[in-house]
Design an enzyme around this catalytic site. Structure first.
Site, PDB file in Angstrom:
ATOM      1  N   TYR A 202      -5.466 -18.377  -6.234  1.00 17.29           N
ATOM      2  CA  TYR A 202      -6.081 -18.581  -4.907  1.00 17.29           C
ATOM      3  C   TYR A 202      -7.532 -19.040  -5.001  1.00 17.29           C
ATOM      4  O   TYR A 202      -8.243 -18.994  -4.000  1.00 17.29           O
ATOM      5  CB  TYR A 202      -6.078 -17.281  -4.101  1.00 17.29           C
ATOM      6  CG  TYR A 202      -4.797 -16.501  -4.112  1.00 17.29           C
ATOM      7  CD1 TYR A 202      -3.625 -17.016  -3.543  1.00 17.29           C
ATOM      8  CD2 TYR A 202      -4.747 -15.225  -4.663  1.00 17.29           C
ATOM      9  CE1 TYR A 202      -2.463 -16.274  -3.551  1.00 17.29           C
ATOM     10  CE2 TYR A 202      -3.585 -14.478  -4.663  1.00 17.29           C
ATOM     11  CZ  TYR A 202      -2.439 -15.014  -4.109  1.00 17.29           C
ATOM     12  OH  TYR A 202      -1.294 -14.281  -4.112  1.00 17.29           O
TER      13      TYR A 202
ATOM     14  N   ARG B 108      -4.857  -4.217   0.941  1.00 15.40           N
ATOM     15  CA  ARG B 108      -6.105  -4.594   0.269  1.00 15.40           C
ATOM     16  C   ARG B 108      -7.285  -3.703   0.682  1.00 15.40           C
ATOM     17  O   ARG B 108      -8.050  -3.262  -0.164  1.00 15.40           O
ATOM     18  CB  ARG B 108      -6.419  -6.049   0.641  1.00 15.40           C
ATOM     19  CG  ARG B 108      -7.587  -6.648  -0.084  1.00 15.40           C
ATOM     20  CD  ARG B 108      -7.968  -8.000   0.545  1.00 15.40           C
ATOM     21  NE  ARG B 108      -6.831  -8.858   0.759  1.00 15.40           N
ATOM     22  CZ  ARG B 108      -6.351  -9.732  -0.127  1.00 15.40           C
ATOM     23  NH1 ARG B 108      -6.922  -9.861  -1.299  1.00 15.40           N
ATOM     24  NH2 ARG B 108      -5.304 -10.476   0.177  1.00 15.40           N
TER      25      ARG B 108
ATOM     26  N   TYR C 278      -3.673  -6.241  -5.568  1.00 19.79           N
ATOM     27  CA  TYR C 278      -3.010  -7.445  -6.071  1.00 19.79           C
ATOM     28  C   TYR C 278      -3.513  -7.819  -7.466  1.00 19.79           C
ATOM     29  O   TYR C 278      -3.589  -8.988  -7.825  1.00 19.79           O
ATOM     30  CB  TYR C 278      -3.166  -8.610  -5.079  1.00 19.79           C
ATOM     31  CG  TYR C 278      -2.720  -8.230  -3.684  1.00 19.79           C
ATOM     32  CD1 TYR C 278      -1.376  -8.012  -3.421  1.00 19.79           C
ATOM     33  CD2 TYR C 278      -3.629  -8.038  -2.640  1.00 19.79           C
ATOM     34  CE1 TYR C 278      -0.950  -7.628  -2.152  1.00 19.79           C
ATOM     35  CE2 TYR C 278      -3.215  -7.652  -1.382  1.00 19.79           C
ATOM     36  CZ  TYR C 278      -1.874  -7.451  -1.131  1.00 19.79           C
ATOM     37  OH  TYR C 278      -1.464  -7.061   0.098  1.00 19.79           O
TER      38      TYR C 278
ATOM     39  N   CYS D 238      -2.402 -19.573 -23.017  1.00 18.70           N
ATOM     40  CA  CYS D 238      -2.431 -20.996 -23.355  1.00 18.70           C
ATOM     41  C   CYS D 238      -2.251 -21.883 -22.131  1.00 18.70           C
ATOM     42  O   CYS D 238      -1.277 -22.641 -22.038  1.00 18.70           O
ATOM     43  CB  CYS D 238      -1.366 -21.280 -24.403  1.00 18.70           C
ATOM     44  SG  CYS D 238      -1.679 -20.337 -25.887  1.00 18.70           S
ATOM     45  N   GLU D 239      -3.134 -21.733 -21.180  1.00 20.09           N
ATOM     46  CA  GLU D 239      -3.145 -22.582 -19.995  1.00 20.09           C
ATOM     47  C   GLU D 239      -4.595 -22.724 -19.557  1.00 20.09           C
ATOM     48  O   GLU D 239      -5.351 -21.750 -19.609  1.00 20.09           O
ATOM     49  CB  GLU D 239      -2.383 -21.937 -18.836  1.00 20.09           C
ATOM     50  CG  GLU D 239      -0.995 -21.500 -19.201  1.00 20.09           C
ATOM     51  CD  GLU D 239      -0.014 -21.636 -18.057  1.00 20.09           C
ATOM     52  OE1 GLU D 239      -0.335 -22.329 -17.070  1.00 20.09           O
ATOM     53  OE2 GLU D 239       1.053 -21.035 -18.170  1.00 20.09           O
TER      54      GLU D 239
ATOM     55  N   GLU E 275      -0.636  -1.808   8.754  1.00 19.39           N
ATOM     56  CA  GLU E 275      -0.140  -1.842   7.367  1.00 19.39           C
ATOM     57  C   GLU E 275      -1.231  -2.324   6.421  1.00 19.39           C
ATOM     58  O   GLU E 275      -1.104  -3.386   5.800  1.00 19.39           O
ATOM     59  CB  GLU E 275       1.042  -2.810   7.260  1.00 19.39           C
ATOM     60  CG  GLU E 275       2.180  -2.522   8.186  1.00 19.39           C
ATOM     61  CD  GLU E 275       3.153  -3.701   8.261  1.00 19.39           C
ATOM     62  OE1 GLU E 275       2.796  -4.826   7.854  1.00 19.39           O
ATOM     63  OE2 GLU E 275       4.271  -3.478   8.748  1.00 19.39           O
ATOM     64  N   PRO E 276      -2.327  -1.597   6.280  1.00 22.45           N
ATOM     65  CA  PRO E 276      -3.376  -2.069   5.379  1.00 22.45           C
ATOM     66  C   PRO E 276      -2.998  -1.888   3.915  1.00 22.45           C
ATOM     67  O   PRO E 276      -2.429  -0.867   3.540  1.00 22.45           O
ATOM     68  CB  PRO E 276      -4.570  -1.165   5.733  1.00 22.45           C
ATOM     69  CG  PRO E 276      -3.966   0.080   6.277  1.00 22.45           C
ATOM     70  CD  PRO E 276      -2.635  -0.295   6.880  1.00 22.45           C
TER      71      PRO E 276
ATOM     72  N   GLY F 150      -3.881  -7.260   6.438  1.00 26.73           N
ATOM     73  CA  GLY F 150      -4.697  -8.462   6.379  1.00 26.73           C
ATOM     74  C   GLY F 150      -6.181  -8.218   6.534  1.00 26.73           C
ATOM     75  O   GLY F 150      -6.980  -9.151   6.462  1.00 26.73           O
TER      76      GLY F 150
ATOM     77  N   ARG G  85      -5.385 -13.693  -9.469  1.00 27.01           N
ATOM     78  CA  ARG G  85      -5.978 -14.156  -8.203  1.00 27.01           C
ATOM     79  C   ARG G  85      -6.961 -15.336  -8.357  1.00 27.01           C
ATOM     80  O   ARG G  85      -6.901 -16.274  -7.561  1.00 27.01           O
ATOM     81  CB  ARG G  85      -6.657 -12.994  -7.459  1.00 27.01           C
ATOM     82  CG  ARG G  85      -5.708 -11.819  -7.166  1.00 27.01           C
ATOM     83  CD  ARG G  85      -6.293 -10.805  -6.199  1.00 27.01           C
ATOM     84  NE  ARG G  85      -6.386 -11.346  -4.866  1.00 27.01           N
ATOM     85  CZ  ARG G  85      -7.490 -11.798  -4.328  1.00 27.01           C
ATOM     86  NH1 ARG G  85      -8.627 -11.726  -4.983  1.00 27.01           N
ATOM     87  NH2 ARG G  85      -7.470 -12.305  -3.119  1.00 27.01           N
TER      88      ARG G  85
HETATM   89  N1  LLP Z   1       2.075  -6.344   5.949  1.00 28.27           N
HETATM   90  C1  LLP Z   1       2.744  -7.454   5.590  1.00 28.27           C
HETATM   91  C2  LLP Z   1       3.937  -7.846   6.322  1.00 28.27           C
HETATM   92  C3  LLP Z   1       2.285  -8.229   4.505  1.00 28.27           C
HETATM   93  O1  LLP Z   1       2.942  -9.324   4.158  1.00 28.27           O
HETATM   94  C4  LLP Z   1       1.121  -7.827   3.810  1.00 28.27           C
HETATM   95  C5  LLP Z   1       0.619  -8.605   2.671  1.00 28.27           C
HETATM   96  C6  LLP Z   1       0.463  -6.656   4.224  1.00 28.27           C
HETATM   97  C7  LLP Z   1       0.960  -5.944   5.307  1.00 28.27           C
HETATM   98  C8  LLP Z   1      -0.777  -6.147   3.549  1.00 28.27           C
HETATM   99  O2  LLP Z   1      -1.826  -7.040   3.681  1.00 28.27           O
HETATM  100  P1  LLP Z   1      -3.288  -6.607   3.202  1.00 28.27           P
HETATM  101  O3  LLP Z   1      -3.771  -5.496   4.120  1.00 28.27           O
HETATM  102  O4  LLP Z   1      -3.195  -6.156   1.819  1.00 28.27           O
HETATM  103  O5  LLP Z   1      -4.127  -7.813   3.357  1.00 28.27           O
HETATM  104  N2  LLP Z   1      -1.442 -11.617  -3.343  1.00 28.27           N
HETATM  105  C9  LLP Z   1      -2.366 -11.989  -2.299  1.00 28.27           C
HETATM  106  C10 LLP Z   1      -2.137 -11.208  -1.015  1.00 28.27           C
HETATM  107  C11 LLP Z   1      -0.714 -11.292  -0.515  1.00 28.27           C
HETATM  108  C12 LLP Z   1      -0.522 -10.486   0.730  1.00 28.27           C
HETATM  109  C13 LLP Z   1       0.923 -10.382   1.050  1.00 28.27           C
HETATM  110  N3  LLP Z   1       1.205  -9.637   2.222  1.00 28.27           N
HETATM  111  C14 LLP Z   1      -3.785 -11.802  -2.819  1.00 28.27           C
HETATM  112  O6  LLP Z   1      -3.959 -11.425  -3.958  1.00 28.27           O
HETATM  113  O7  LLP Z   1      -4.734 -12.081  -2.094  1.00 28.27           O
END
Ligand code: LLP
Length: 482
Positions: free
Chosen positions: A355, A315, A423, A394-395, A312-313, A274, A351
Site C-alpha cells: 500500500y 487497526r 495487519y 529476492c524482490e 468493528e474497530p 476503518g 504494508r
Molecule cells: N469491518 C470490516 C467489514 C472490514 O472489512 C474491516 C477491515 C474492518 C471492520 C476493520 O477495519 P479497521 O478498523 O481495522 O480499519 N490490510 C489493510 C487493511 C485491510 C482492512 C480490511 N478490512 C492494511 O494493512 O491497511
C-alpha cells in the site's frame, strides 16, 4: 513511566533506549530473537477505552476486527475488556471461540463464506475443532470437546449477497436453528484511502446495492430460520476523513426509513471499522472526533427507535500498540543511497510494499540527539543518512522504508518498526522460506511470548505428508463440502 520518557502508545525512549512499557527491546531481542512483534497490553487497553468512551453515548458495542491482529491472547485481552469479535473466516471464528468469546458476541462477516463455515457458525457440531481429522463440514461426530455441543449460532451474520443469504437460510433451516442477520450495503461512497482497501464504492465486490435491499427484507420477512434485523456498512480502511463516514451513515439511515415505510423495522446498525490511526503523529482524527460528528446523526435513532449500534474497530485498537523489532544484518553504500538490510522485510510486514504505507522506523538504542519526539518521516536532527530499509527477500518490492533519513546504523543494531500491531503479523508470509516471527506481549514489567517463532519442521510438515489419492477419492461428483 517517568517524565523523562517519550511516552506514546506504550513505547518510550529512556536514556536513549526503547522500552515497551517497562521492558527494554534490547533485552527482548536477546531473549526471543528477531524479527519479533512486540505488543503493549496497556496501549491496547487504552485504545479500547478511548474507542469505547467515544461511542458510549450511542451505547455502541465494539466488535474487534480479528483480522487486524488475530493472536489468541490479544483476542483474550480484548474479550476481557468487553469486546465482542468480528470474524471473516472459519479460522477466525474458531480463534475467537478458543479465546473464550461466546458465540453470541461474535459477528461473522466476509464476502465468500463457504457452506462449511456457515455450518460452523450456526452450530458447534460443525466446528473444525470438533473433528480435526476430518476437516471442515462433515457431520457424524460423536465426542465433542466440552462447550462445542450446542454452542449455538453466532450473534450476527453480516451478509454480502442474496446468494449468501439464501445459503444461510437453507442451512439454518436444515439445522433447525435461526440466524440473526444484517445486510451489508454498498453505499457507493469514496473513503479516500488506498484503492486496495477501499470497499464502499460501486465497483468494489463488497455489500449489496442499496436498491436490492428492500426485496431481501420482503422475501425473508416471515422466514422461520432467518431474523433480518440490521444493516451493515464498512467503506474502507483507514478512513482519515470523517465526511465519508457521515455520507455512509446518511445512506444507511435513508435506507432504514425506506424499509420502515414498507413495514420493516431495522433494529441494528453495524457501522463497520476503518477508524484511522497516527502512523505519523497527528495525522488521524482521534476516536472522539469521529464520534462528535457521528453521534448526533444517530442519537435520535438510538433513543427514539431503540436502535442498537455496533462498530468493528481493528487497526485503531492495535496498530500503535505493536512494533516489529528487527536486527540489521548488513549495510552497504549503493550508487545513490545507503542500504540497511534487515531480517524483517516484506515477509514480516507487507504494508509498505502493498500500500506504499508509511511506518516510522528508528533504532532501538540512540544517542541523546536522536531520541525522537514523535513519529515523522523526516525528523529535524543532525547526522541522519538517507537510507533504504530493506529485507532479505529476492524482490525489489522488499522494503520497509525508502529514502528515509535515519541515524547511521551498523550490522547488529536493532530497529523498531512502529505502528505495526495491525495487519503486520496478520499478513506475514513464508515467502523465500522465512519463518513467521515470534510475538511478545508486554504488560508492565512482564513480557510473555504469545506466539513462538515458527519452526521449519512445522512449516515443512504438510509437504512431508505426501500421499497418492485413491481411485475412490477421485470418484465423480465429489462436492466441495460433502
Ligand atoms: N469491518 C470490516 C467489514 C472490514 O472489512 C474491516 C477491515 C474492518 C471492520 C476493520 O477495519 P479497521 O478498523 O481495522 O480499519 N490490510 C489493510 C487493511 C485491510 C482492512 C480490511 N478490512 C492494511 O494493512 O491497511
Amino acid at each position: 513511566m517517568s517524565e523523562a520518557r517519550w511516552d506514546l502508545d506504550g513505547f518510550a525512549y529512556l536514556d536513549g533506549h526503547l522500552f515497551a512499557e517497562d521492558v527494554t527491546l534490547e533485552r527482548l531481542a536477546n531473549a526471543v530473537g528477531t524479527p519479533t512483534y512486540v505488543y503493549s497490553a496497556g496501549a491496547i487497553r487504552s485504545a479500547y477505552e478511548r474507542m469505547h468512551a467515544a461511542f458510549a453515548p450511542l451505547g455502541a458495542r465494539l466488535h474487534y476486527a480479528v483480522k487486524a491482529c488475530p493472536n489468541l491472547h490479544i483476542l483474550g485481552l480484548l474479550h476481557e475488556l468487553g469486546a465482542g469479535m468480528d470474524v471473516v473466516s472459519g479460522g477466525e471464528l474458531e480463534r475467537a471461540w478458543l479465546a473464550g468469546v461466546p458465540m453470541d458476541a461474535i459477528c461473522f462477516a466476509g464476502v465468500g463464506k463457504t457452506d462449511a463455515e456457515i455450518r460452523a457458525a450456526l452450530d458447534g457440531t460443525f466446528s473444525p475443532l470438533a473433528m480435526p481429522e476430518r476437516g471442515l463440514g462433515r457431520g457424524g461426530e460423536r465426542h465433542l470437546p466440552p462447550g462445542l455441543a450446542q454452542r449455538g449460532p453466532v450473534g450476527l451474520f453480516n451478509v454480502e449477497s442474496a446468494s449468501e443469504l439464501a445459503r444461510i437460510a437453507a442451512l439454518a433451516d436444515t439445522l433447525g436453528t435461526r440466524a440473526r442477520i444484517a445486510v451489508r450495503i454498498n453505499p457507493d461512497v469514496d473513503a479516500h484511502t488506498h484503492t486496495y482497501t477501499t470497499t464502499g464504492k460501486r465497483e468494489n465486490k463488497f455489500g449489496v446495492t442499496v436498491d436490492h435491499v428492500l426485496p431481501l427484507f420482503e422475501r425473508y420477512a416471515d422466514h422461520p430460520a432467518v431474523d433480518l434485523v440490521g444493516l451493515h456498512v464498512h467503506i474502507g480502511s483507514p478512513v482519515r476523513a470523517i465526511e465519508p463516514f457521515e455520507a455512509a451513515v446518511d445512506v444507511v439511515l435513508g435506507l432504514v426509513d425506506r424499509l420502515a415505510a414498507h413495514g420493516h423495522r431495522v433494529s441494528l446498525l453495524d457501522l463497520g471499522g476503518g477508524w484511522a490511526v497516527d502512523y505519523e503523529s497527528g495525522e488521524a482524527p482521534v476516536p472522539s472526533a469521529y464520534a462528535e460528528r457521528l453521534v448526533p446523526r444517530l442519537a435520535e435513532r438510538v433513543a427514539g427507535q431503540g436502535m442498537g449500534i455496533l462498530i468493528e474497530p481493528g487497526r485503531s485498537l492495535v496498530a500503535n500498540a505493536g512494533v516489529l523489532m528487527t536486527r540489521v544484518q548488513h549495510t552497504k553504500e549503493g550508487q545513490a543511497t545507503r542500504f540497511v538490510v534487515c531480517d524483517a522485510g516484506v515477509h514480516t510486514l507487507i504494508r509498505p510494499a502493498l500500500y506504499q504505507a508509511f511506518h516510522f522506523i528508528w533504532p532501538v538504542a540512540v544517542r541523546a540527539e536522536h531520541v525522537p519526539l514523535q513519529r515523522v518521516a523526516a525528523p529535524e536532527m543532525p547526522d541522519l543518512a538517507t537510507s533504504e530499509v530493506v529485507g532479505p527477500i529476492c524482490e525489489s518490492s522488499d522494503f520497509l522504508a525508502q529514502a528515509r533519513p535515519l541515524p547511521r546504523v551498523a550490522r547488529g543494531d536493532l530497529l523498531a518498526v512502529f505502528s505495526a500491531g495491525a495487519y503486520g503479523m496478520a499478513m506475514a508470509s513464508n515467502i523465500n522460506d522465512h519463518m513467521r516471527p515470534a510475538e511478545v506481549l508486554v504488560d508492565g514489567g512482564q513480557a510473555t511470548v504469545i506466539a513462538a517463532r515458527q519452526r521449519l519442521v512445522d512449516h515443512l510438515a504438510p509437504e512431508r505428508q505426501k500421499r497418492a489419492l485413491t481411485p475412490a477419492e477421485l470418484e465423480p461428483c465429489n462436492r466441495q463440502d460433502g
